[in-house]
Motif scaffolding. Structure first.
Motif: not given
Length: 86
Positions: A68-83
């Motif tokens: 529900g955030y106003k700007h589309y790309w503002a809803n995304y964050a960087c997630y890191c995947y590791s073992s």
């Protein structure tokens, strides 16, 4: 001749058990939101480079973390995947 056959049978069983044990050991990945990433995450290839450089992670991806955030790309964050380390 019987000793040779018994030896081969035991060797075959050992290889069979070892092969099934190796298949059971699957790599599991745990994810964590990058606390060093600033701003919205627009491109996953930049997130991958960021995660590999800062955390030594296997890969990274831009994922939605707010709704529900106003700007589309503002809803995304960087997630890191590791073992996972249990």
């Amino acid at each position: 001749m019987a000793k040779y056959t018994t030896f081969l049978a035991l060797l075959f069983c050992l290889i069979l058990v070892a092969a099934t044990e190796m298949q059971m050991a699957e790599a599991k990945y745990c994810w964590k939101k990058s606390h060093k990433w600033h701003g919205p995450c627009q491109y996953s290839y930049k997130c991958i480079k960021h995660c590999k450089h800062w955390f030594g992670a296997k890969y990274g991806i831009c994922k939605k973390f707010k709704w529900g955030y106003k700007h589309y790309w503002a809803n995304y964050a960087c997630y890191c995947y590791s073992s996972c380390h249990y």
